[in-house]
Design a protein around this motif. Sequence first.
Motif, PDB file in Angstrom:
ATOM      1  N   GLU A   5      13.797 -21.241 -50.138  1.00 20.82           N
ATOM      2  CA  GLU A   5      14.411 -21.247 -51.460  1.00 20.82           C
ATOM      3  C   GLU A   5      15.690 -22.069 -51.453  1.00 20.82           C
ATOM      4  O   GLU A   5      15.964 -22.817 -52.401  1.00 20.82           O
ATOM      5  CB  GLU A   5      14.727 -19.824 -51.927  1.00 20.82           C
ATOM      6  CG  GLU A   5      15.348 -19.789 -53.320  1.00 20.82           C
ATOM      7  CD  GLU A   5      15.538 -18.400 -53.869  1.00 20.82           C
ATOM      8  OE1 GLU A   5      16.131 -18.283 -54.960  1.00 20.82           O
ATOM      9  OE2 GLU A   5      15.095 -17.430 -53.226  1.00 20.82           O
ATOM     10  N   GLU A 182      19.579 -19.712 -59.961  1.00 22.85           N
ATOM     11  CA  GLU A 182      18.293 -19.118 -59.600  1.00 22.85           C
ATOM     12  C   GLU A 182      17.142 -20.008 -60.061  1.00 22.85           C
ATOM     13  O   GLU A 182      17.298 -20.850 -60.951  1.00 22.85           O
ATOM     14  CB  GLU A 182      18.156 -17.726 -60.225  1.00 22.85           C
ATOM     15  CG  GLU A 182      17.936 -17.690 -61.734  1.00 22.85           C
ATOM     16  CD  GLU A 182      19.196 -17.876 -62.550  1.00 22.85           C
ATOM     17  OE1 GLU A 182      19.116 -17.715 -63.786  1.00 22.85           O
ATOM     18  OE2 GLU A 182      20.255 -18.194 -61.973  1.00 22.85           O
ATOM     19  N   VAL A 184      13.946 -20.960 -62.076  1.00 24.83           N
ATOM     20  CA  VAL A 184      13.393 -20.585 -63.375  1.00 24.83           C
ATOM     21  C   VAL A 184      12.319 -21.579 -63.773  1.00 24.83           C
ATOM     22  O   VAL A 184      12.284 -22.715 -63.281  1.00 24.83           O
ATOM     23  CB  VAL A 184      14.484 -20.544 -64.472  1.00 24.83           C
ATOM     24  CG1 VAL A 184      15.522 -19.482 -64.163  1.00 24.83           C
ATOM     25  CG2 VAL A 184      15.138 -21.916 -64.629  1.00 24.83           C
ATOM     26  N   GLN A 251      -0.249 -16.603 -59.538  1.00 23.14           N
ATOM     27  CA  GLN A 251       0.186 -15.285 -59.115  1.00 23.14           C
ATOM     28  C   GLN A 251       0.646 -15.324 -57.667  1.00 23.14           C
ATOM     29  O   GLN A 251       0.261 -16.202 -56.892  1.00 23.14           O
ATOM     30  CB  GLN A 251      -0.935 -14.263 -59.276  1.00 23.14           C
ATOM     31  CG  GLN A 251      -2.176 -14.555 -58.444  1.00 23.14           C
ATOM     32  CD  GLN A 251      -3.325 -13.597 -58.753  1.00 23.14           C
ATOM     33  OE1 GLN A 251      -3.407 -13.021 -59.830  1.00 23.14           O
ATOM     34  NE2 GLN A 251      -4.225 -13.428 -57.802  1.00 23.14           N
ATOM     35  N   ALA A 259       3.621 -10.055 -56.998  1.00 24.49           N
ATOM     36  CA  ALA A 259       5.057 -10.325 -56.949  1.00 24.49           C
ATOM     37  C   ALA A 259       5.371 -11.477 -57.890  1.00 24.49           C
ATOM     38  O   ALA A 259       4.478 -12.141 -58.423  1.00 24.49           O
ATOM     39  CB  ALA A 259       5.490 -10.654 -55.524  1.00 24.49           C
ATOM     40  N   ASP A 260       6.652 -11.722 -58.100  1.00 23.03           N
ATOM     41  CA  ASP A 260       7.103 -12.842 -58.923  1.00 23.03           C
ATOM     42  C   ASP A 260       6.920 -14.135 -58.118  1.00 23.03           C
ATOM     43  O   ASP A 260       7.441 -14.252 -57.007  1.00 23.03           O
ATOM     44  CB  ASP A 260       8.585 -12.642 -59.268  1.00 23.03           C
ATOM     45  CG  ASP A 260       9.136 -13.740 -60.176  1.00 23.03           C
ATOM     46  OD1 ASP A 260       8.503 -14.804 -60.300  1.00 23.03           O
ATOM     47  OD2 ASP A 260      10.224 -13.521 -60.738  1.00 23.03           O
ATOM     48  N   PRO A 261       6.165 -15.115 -58.641  1.00 23.32           N
ATOM     49  CA  PRO A 261       5.949 -16.363 -57.892  1.00 23.32           C
ATOM     50  C   PRO A 261       7.225 -17.112 -57.532  1.00 23.32           C
ATOM     51  O   PRO A 261       7.216 -17.917 -56.589  1.00 23.32           O
ATOM     52  CB  PRO A 261       5.069 -17.195 -58.839  1.00 23.32           C
ATOM     53  CG  PRO A 261       4.393 -16.194 -59.708  1.00 23.32           C
ATOM     54  CD  PRO A 261       5.401 -15.098 -59.906  1.00 23.32           C
ATOM     55  N   LEU A 262       8.310 -16.864 -58.268  1.00 24.75           N
ATOM     56  CA  LEU A 262       9.566 -17.564 -57.983  1.00 24.75           C
ATOM     57  C   LEU A 262      10.465 -16.774 -57.023  1.00 24.75           C
ATOM     58  O   LEU A 262      11.530 -17.255 -56.657  1.00 24.75           O
ATOM     59  CB  LEU A 262      10.332 -17.839 -59.280  1.00 24.75           C
ATOM     60  CG  LEU A 262       9.634 -18.730 -60.308  1.00 24.75           C
ATOM     61  CD1 LEU A 262      10.543 -18.959 -61.511  1.00 24.75           C
ATOM     62  CD2 LEU A 262       9.215 -20.061 -59.699  1.00 24.75           C
ATOM     63  N   GLU A 263      10.021 -15.607 -56.639  1.00 26.46           N
ATOM     64  CA  GLU A 263      10.835 -14.756 -55.767  1.00 26.46           C
ATOM     65  C   GLU A 263      10.443 -14.962 -54.307  1.00 26.46           C
ATOM     66  O   GLU A 263       9.263 -14.983 -53.973  1.00 26.46           O
ATOM     67  CB  GLU A 263      10.629 -13.290 -56.155  1.00 26.46           C
ATOM     68  CG  GLU A 263      11.497 -12.301 -55.405  1.00 26.46           C
ATOM     69  CD  GLU A 263      11.271 -10.884 -55.891  1.00 26.46           C
ATOM     70  OE1 GLU A 263      10.902 -10.027 -55.073  1.00 26.46           O
ATOM     71  OE2 GLU A 263      11.423 -10.655 -57.105  1.00 26.46           O
TER      72      GLU A 263
END
Length: 370
Positions: A5, A182, A184, A251, A259-263
């Motif tokens: 990330e 973050e 988005v 997903q 889970a959140d794909p961006l997390e």
Amino acid sequence: MTPLEEEIRALIAAEGPMPVSRYMALCLGHPRYGYYITRDPLGAKGDFTTAPEISQMFGELLGLWAVAAWQQMGSPDAFHLVELGPGRGTLMADALRAARLVPAFGAAAQVHLVETSPALRERQAQALAGIEPSWHDRLEEVPPGPAIVIANEFFDALPISQFVRGEGGWHERRVGLGEGGELVLGLDPRPSPMGEALARHVPPPHSHGAVLEHLESGVAGALGARLAAQGGAALVIDYGYAASGLGDTLQALRAHRFADPLEAPGEADLTAHVDFAALARTVMAAGAAAYGPLTQGDFLVRLGIVQRAERLQQNTNASQRKAITAALNRLAGTGKDEMGALFKVLCLCDPLFGTPPGFGADEAFAEPDA
């Protein structure tokens, strides 16, 4: 923040928002931090489970299907048996064990595994000890010649582009940075000609906010061209939909939960539903033929999974019989949330191959909405 990330944020800060396809490619295949590069994701301790890990029946039946396909090819003295994304090697090991019923098949088969993960290559080598498969990063690296190809849960993990319908047309979805730095999701302000072209295959209405997905990888075209020019057949087994449609199916799975794909980029599996109609169009444009898709349940029943389950249950105790029945229901069950209904099977082949095993002559691919 994961190391990946941090790197993705730096890339976006320097170059601007990136397409969803690039984000997926980095999350899954980054050479140092990519999800598939760093781990064995399968099983109870991983993030998901695939059909070969549920029961030996799955791989055994595909092995017998491969034998029938090889015989239909004229039983060549040498051919390539290829698996795309072979997981732990369980499917190939089960398939080759079942194929021992026809020794000439095993003698002719040259096993190739298309796999980029060092961790999974190690597991595959253990599962296939004594087989001596050849490993490749890409399908195009497999030597020329007739081939039988199996791709189970492979295409769902390839990068996709996403387009969102706006007032002025289709806009590509991109991953950018929010006010706090973050990750988005946002949209390219410019309408996309590619989105407009892809939307022609999707029945209206194309309402505001609708999402259109497109598989970015060239694997399907390369596979179709290879089969058309060099002969053979391929089975594509994955979850998805038979007709091209709209919807956001991106997903993330982590510890068997969504889970959140961006997390936590690089720490979760990212997938999207396979558009089997688009896949068939791509391989047919490259010169190959396509049959199906069938549901996984229908296909496995045609191959004899019920009879195989009954055979395995002979001379077993009640607990073992219950486990075999549960595996049968999970693989071939017809409930809307079961693998037998959710997963589809598409066969791709040389146009001169004829009707492939497990399919009917009237099941040659045709646009579902035609």
